[in-house]
Structure formats: structure tokens, C-alpha cells
Design an enzyme around this catalytic site. Structure first.
Site, PDB file in Angstrom:
ATOM      1  N   GLY A   1      66.075  84.239 119.650  1.00 21.51           N
ATOM      2  CA  GLY A   1      66.185  85.315 118.592  1.00 21.51           C
ATOM      3  C   GLY A   1      65.791  84.837 117.223  1.00 21.51           C
TER       4      GLY A   1
ATOM      5  N   GLU B   1      68.370  80.074 124.326  1.00 22.20           N
ATOM      6  CA  GLU B   1      67.359  80.615 124.943  1.00 22.20           C
ATOM      7  C   GLU B   1      66.096  81.064 124.062  1.00 22.20           C
ATOM      8  OE1 GLU B   1      68.783  84.279 126.720  1.00 22.20           O
ATOM      9  OE2 GLU B   1      70.070  83.117 128.268  1.00 22.20           O
ATOM     10  N   PRO B   2      65.727  79.779 123.097  1.00 21.74           N
ATOM     11  CA  PRO B   2      64.803  80.193 122.173  1.00 21.74           C
ATOM     12  C   PRO B   2      63.294  80.184 122.779  1.00 21.74           C
ATOM     13  CG  PRO B   2      65.132  77.817 122.383  1.00 21.74           C
ATOM     14  CD  PRO B   2      66.423  78.652 123.412  1.00 21.74           C
ATOM     15  N   GLY B   3      62.540  81.061 122.210  1.00 21.34           N
ATOM     16  CA  GLY B   3      61.217  81.437 122.581  1.00 21.34           C
ATOM     17  C   GLY B   3      60.221  81.315 121.600  1.00 21.34           C
TER      18      GLY B   3
ATOM     19  N   TYR C   1      53.969  96.336 117.632  1.00 20.75           N
ATOM     20  CA  TYR C   1      55.271  95.939 116.609  1.00 20.75           C
ATOM     21  C   TYR C   1      54.655  96.308 115.346  1.00 20.75           C
ATOM     22  CZ  TYR C   1      56.334  93.641 121.055  1.00 20.75           C
ATOM     23  OH  TYR C   1      56.439  93.361 122.333  1.00 20.75           O
TER      24      TYR C   1
ATOM     25  N   CYS D   1      38.609 100.185 122.226  1.00 16.83           N
ATOM     26  CA  CYS D   1      38.458 101.619 121.963  1.00 16.83           C
ATOM     27  C   CYS D   1      39.854 102.222 121.596  1.00 16.83           C
ATOM     28  CB  CYS D   1      37.615 102.373 122.835  1.00 16.83           C
ATOM     29  SG  CYS D   1      35.977 101.796 122.858  1.00 16.83           S
TER      30      CYS D   1
ATOM     31  N   TYR E   1      54.372  85.155 122.726  1.00 19.25           N
ATOM     32  CA  TYR E   1      54.020  86.500 123.055  1.00 19.25           C
ATOM     33  C   TYR E   1      52.344  86.891 122.830  1.00 19.25           C
ATOM     34  CZ  TYR E   1      59.048  86.334 122.973  1.00 19.25           C
ATOM     35  OH  TYR E   1      60.278  86.030 123.098  1.00 19.25           O
TER      36      TYR E   1
HETATM   37  N1  LLP Z   1      66.725  85.660 125.786  1.00 21.87           N
HETATM   38  C1  LLP Z   1      66.732  87.108 126.084  1.00 21.87           C
HETATM   39  C2  LLP Z   1      67.750  87.474 126.871  1.00 21.87           C
HETATM   40  C3  LLP Z   1      65.588  87.642 125.769  1.00 21.87           C
HETATM   41  O1  LLP Z   1      65.397  88.883 126.086  1.00 21.87           O
HETATM   42  C4  LLP Z   1      64.710  87.086 124.841  1.00 21.87           C
HETATM   43  C5  LLP Z   1      63.433  87.716 124.282  1.00 21.87           C
HETATM   44  C6  LLP Z   1      64.810  85.757 124.413  1.00 21.87           C
HETATM   45  C7  LLP Z   1      65.988  84.969 125.191  1.00 21.87           C
HETATM   46  C8  LLP Z   1      63.838  84.874 123.534  1.00 21.87           C
HETATM   47  O2  LLP Z   1      63.853  85.397 122.383  1.00 21.87           O
HETATM   48  P1  LLP Z   1      63.057  84.667 120.988  1.00 21.87           P
HETATM   49  O3  LLP Z   1      63.841  83.294 120.889  1.00 21.87           O
HETATM   50  O4  LLP Z   1      61.747  84.373 121.513  1.00 21.87           O
HETATM   51  O5  LLP Z   1      63.151  85.682 119.760  1.00 21.87           O
HETATM   52  N2  LLP Z   1      57.231  90.642 122.762  1.00 21.87           N
HETATM   53  C9  LLP Z   1      58.004  90.592 121.359  1.00 21.87           C
HETATM   54  C10 LLP Z   1      59.161  89.712 121.765  1.00 21.87           C
HETATM   55  C11 LLP Z   1      60.200  90.152 122.818  1.00 21.87           C
HETATM   56  C12 LLP Z   1      61.479  89.429 123.080  1.00 21.87           C
HETATM   57  C13 LLP Z   1      62.006  89.949 124.286  1.00 21.87           C
HETATM   58  N3  LLP Z   1      63.253  88.988 124.563  1.00 21.87           N
HETATM   59  C14 LLP Z   1      57.155  90.071 120.267  1.00 21.87           C
HETATM   60  O6  LLP Z   1      56.052  89.834 120.450  1.00 21.87           O
HETATM   61  O7  LLP Z   1      57.627  89.961 119.315  1.00 21.87           O
END
Ligand code: LLP
Length: 420
Positions: A241, A276-278, A319, A344, A373
Site C-alpha cells: 500500500g 506485500e509491497p507492489g 482511477y 474509441c 499496474y
Molecule cells: N496485498 C494485497 C492483499 C493487495 O490487494 C495489494 C494490492 C497489495 C498487497 C499491493 O499493494 P501495493 O503495495 O501495490 O499498493 N490497479 C490499481 C492498484 C490495485 C491494488 C490491488 N491490491 C492501480 O493501478 O492503482
């Protein structure tokens, strides 16, 4: 350090001029920097190391599931957070050991639960009581005990875009925190389960640590309550997050500040903390390179029509996200324009009335902060090819996902004989 910089008048990824990639691979194309991924991976690890105790960092595969990207992160000692059987298979193919995989997700199928058990993954994050019962049954039938935690919904407003908020009571994620103790009591004795902790994830692109802190404090109270009820709690998953800057000069909480906050809040918990960073790892390690097709006169501003579209990068349409736009060879001149793709749909617009580098047809440009993403959410809408991906390291680059043609997908379709 930024790994996408203008060197000698041209934007580079590390030491590779983006025009060289565009020439070799065509556009649109995602370009990732190995060094940028490594730098963010290390910064995140260093941040959470501030907690002092045991930590496990699992990359949220959904943010960027490319196998080469996963390999870079596996080499940095990352585990994986997956939300489907497909992501689990990818994580392992990318070199992440099954025991380092956490399986999240609100709708795991029985087949996926079995797949995770057979692979020997490290942890299942349960979203509802019934899922725990079913997982326990499948595990017991195989003579296994599934390592699991309960994902709770702490009812905290993450203060982010509604469509990426997950921690409010009305969201579909997790089970209500006040019901967690009773559910824990009922699931913990099941033979096929090793229920050992709790998980929380309140949303994505959080620009403030305050909601995270509030959620973690609630988790701390829950852990104490579960222990008081006689449960052994050894693992707490604090999710992902952490927000990232999408605009030049924008400041977001650093992994270091995040780590300090976590260390303070979780003091004395005596558990393995999982993360769980993405986005924090991948977003600013990638750009989407595109070519300007036309500059079309508009009523208020000219329309810069680029060859990338919402099917390649959906975030803006979905978003109202902001991605900086810049020319690969900026002249120094700017103009106020709209930037849009060829799809389109009126939502296929990347920028409106924005001051951007002056560009003309045939110029290359990039949408920044597209490493998370981005490609993973791409589609082939309008029968456009699936966007390719390139990984750069120093002065080398390689295609790590080929462009998939519309014809290749057509090859998977069939017209029934009875239609004549
Ligand atoms: N853990 C869980 C359970 C999650 O649902 C998510 C993201 C993460 C970790 C990773 O979150 P992060 O560190 O990346 O914020 N497509 C959207 C973002 C959707 C996120 C969904 N869950 C966008 O492009 O902003």
C-alpha cells in the site's frame, strides 16, 4: 537516483537511449530498469529491517508479473504475494521458492487452494471462515496442515482512490475485525490448519502513514486478544500500500519512514512481520514509451494522439491516475495540450490541458511511473496488439515479453461450422 534521465539530449533507461529500444522493438513498449527495481527493493528491505525482528517481504505479483522482473526480485531475496493459481505458477517460474509465497485473494477456488497445498506454499491468507474450513478439509485429506492467517478488515479509511481502497468495513476484503476472535476460536482447532496469525491490507497508493498506523494499532490489539484467548500467534502480514510519487517533485512517505512507524507500532509483538509491497517496488522502475501519431487541432487545446492507449495503460481511465508525460528528446519548449490514445472511448485520455514538452508527429515520448499496474492490466481492446516489455540493465536491453499480435489471439477463436 533516477534511472530514467536525459543524457545528451535524450531520455535514457540507465545507459540505453529509449530511441534504440523503440527502433528495435517498436512502440508502444514498456521499459523497466533493473537497477531501479534493485534500488527500490533494497530500500524497502532496509526500511522494514528497522523493526529488528524477523521480516518477510513478498512482492505483490499483480503489480508486475513479468518473469524477468520476478527474477530480479527473487535475486533480491523477495518472496511473492499472489492472488491466483496463475500468479503462483509465475512466481515459482520466476525463481521464488514456494515456501516464500503468500496466497491472498478474496475468491480462491478449491483447485487453487489444492494447487497451493501441493506446491507447499508458505501461507494462505484466509478471507472468510468457510474458506478456512474448506482449506482444512483439503489439507487434511492430503495429510497436510495448511499454514494460514486470517485477513481482517480493520474498518480504516485509507484516504486513497475509492477503487483501490480495501480496508473500510463496506469493502469486500477481509473479515470484520470484531468477529475475528470467534472465527479464530472455531478455525484454530481444525486438524488441517496451522492458523498462526492475522493479515491486513487497507489499500494502495497511500500518501500518508496515518491510516496504516491506525490499522496496525488495531491489529496489535487483536493479536493481544487472540493470545489472551490461548492462541499461538507467530505471523502478522501487514500488506502493501505504500504510495509512490507520480509527479516530478512529489514527496511520498519513504520506506524508511514506513519502517520506523512499523517498528514503533509493532514493538513487543514478537512475531514474523510480513509485507506485500507492489507499487513501491515497481512503479517508478518502468516507463511506457510511445510515438506521437498526430497532433490534432482541438477546440481548447491540441490533441497529442499517441500510439499507446488505455488498453496498454488503464490506470488513467480507471482511477483518474496521473502519469507524467515527456518527450524522449525534449527541445526545452513546451505547450499546453491533451494527450490521448487511439482507442474509441472518451476515457482514452492520458492528460488534459497539461503543459507538456512540445512534440510533433513522429516524436517519441514516455508516460512515466508505469512499472506497476501497467503491462499487467493491459488488454487487446480494439484488437490492438498486447504491449511488449523490455528490461534494461546498464547498457544492455532485452525483450522480456514479446508483442502479441491480434492475429495470434484470432487463432484462438473459432467460428462454429453451423454458422456457415
Ligand atoms: N496485498 C494485497 C492483499 C493487495 O490487494 C495489494 C494490492 C497489495 C498487497 C499491493 O499493494 P501495493 O503495495 O501495490 O499498493 N490497479 C490499481 C492498484 C490495485 C491494488 C490491488 N491490491 C492501480 O493501478 O492503482
Amino acid at each position: 537516483m533516477n534511472h530514467f534521465e536525459v543524457i545528451g539530449g535524450e531520455l535514457h533507461a540507465e545507459q540505453v537511449p529509449l530511441s534504440a529500444i523503440a527502433e528495435a522493438v517498436g512502440t508502444p513498449v514498456y521499459v523497466y530498469s533493473t537497477a531501479a527495481l534493485q534500488q527500490r527493493a533494497r530500500a524497502y528491505k532496509a526500511g522494514v529491517a528497522k523493526v529488528g525482528g524477523r521480516t518477510h517481504v513478498a512482492f505483490a505479483v499483480k503489480a508486475n508479473p513479468n518473469l524477468a522482473v520476478l527474477r530480479v526480485l527473487a535475486n533480491e531475496g523477495f518472496g511473492a504475494d499472489v492472488v491466483s493459481g496463475g500468479e503462483m505458477t509465475r512466481a515459482m517460474a520466476g525463481g521464488i521458492a514456494a515456501r516464500d509465497i503468500v496466497f491472498s485473494g478474496v475468491g480462491k477456488t478449491r483447485a487453487e487452494l489444492a494447487q497451493g497445498l501441493e506446491a507447499g506454499i508458505g501461507q494462505f491468507n484466509l478471507e472468510l471462515e468457510e474458506e478456512g474450513v474448506v482449506l482444512a478439509e483439503i489439507a487434511a485429506a492430503k495429510g497436510l496442515r495448511a499454514p494460514a492467517v486470517l485477513r481482517v478488515n480493520p474498518d480504516v479509511d485509507a484516504g486513497t482512490h475509492d477503487k483501490i481502497s480495501t480496508g473500510k468495513a463496506e469493502n469486500k476484503f477481509g473479515l470484520p475485525i470484531d468477529q475475528a476472535p470467534a472465527i479464530f476460536d472455531r478455525l484454530a482447532p481444525l486438524e488441517g490448519l496451522n492458523l498462526r496469525g492475522v493479515a491486513v491490507h487497507i489499500g494502495s497508493q497511500l500518501s500518508s502513514l496515518a491510516p496504516l498506523e491506525a490499522a496496525f494499532e488495531r491489529i496489535g490489539r487483536l493479536v493481544a486478544e487472540l493470545r489472551a484467548n490461548g492462541h499461538v500467534i507467530t505471523h502478522v502480514d501487514l500488506g502493501g500500500g505504500l504510495g509512490v510519487p507520480y509527479r516530478k517533485g512529489e514527496v511520498m512517505p519513504s520506506p524508511e519512514a514506513f519502517g520506523e512507524m512499523v517498528a514503533r507500532v509493532t514493538q513487543g509483538w514478537d512475531v514474523e512481520l510480513q509485507f506485500e509491497p507492489g507499487r513501491a517496488i515497481a512503479a517508478n522502475a518502468g516507463v511506457l514509451v510511445t510515438e506521437v501519431l498526430w497532433v490534432k487541432p482541438g477546440v481548447t487545446n491540441p490533441w497529442v494522439i499517441v500510439d499507446a492507449a488505455m488498453n496498454d495503460l488503464a490506470r488513467v481511465a480507471l482511477y483518474d491516475a496521473h502519469h507524467d508525460f515527456s518527450a524522449v528528446k525534449p527541445s526545452g519548449e513546451t505547450f499546453v495540450a491533451n494527450v490521448a490514445g487511439p482507442v474509441c472511448e472518451s476515457s482514452d485520455v492520458f492528460a488534459k490541458g497539461r503543459e507538456i514538452d512540445l512534440v510533433k508527429a513522429g516524436d517519441l515520448a514516455v508516460l512515466h511511473s508505469a512499472g506497476a499496474y501497467g503491462a499487467t492490466m493491459a488488454s487487446m481492446y480494439n484488437s490492438r496488439p498486447l504491449v511488449p516489455e523490455v528490461l534494461v540493465s546498464g547498457d544492455r536491453f532485452e525483450v522480456v515479453a514479446r508483442r502479441v499480435s491480434a492475429e495470434a489471439i484470432m487463432g484462438e477463436e473459432q467460428v462454429p461450422d453451423w454458422l456457415g
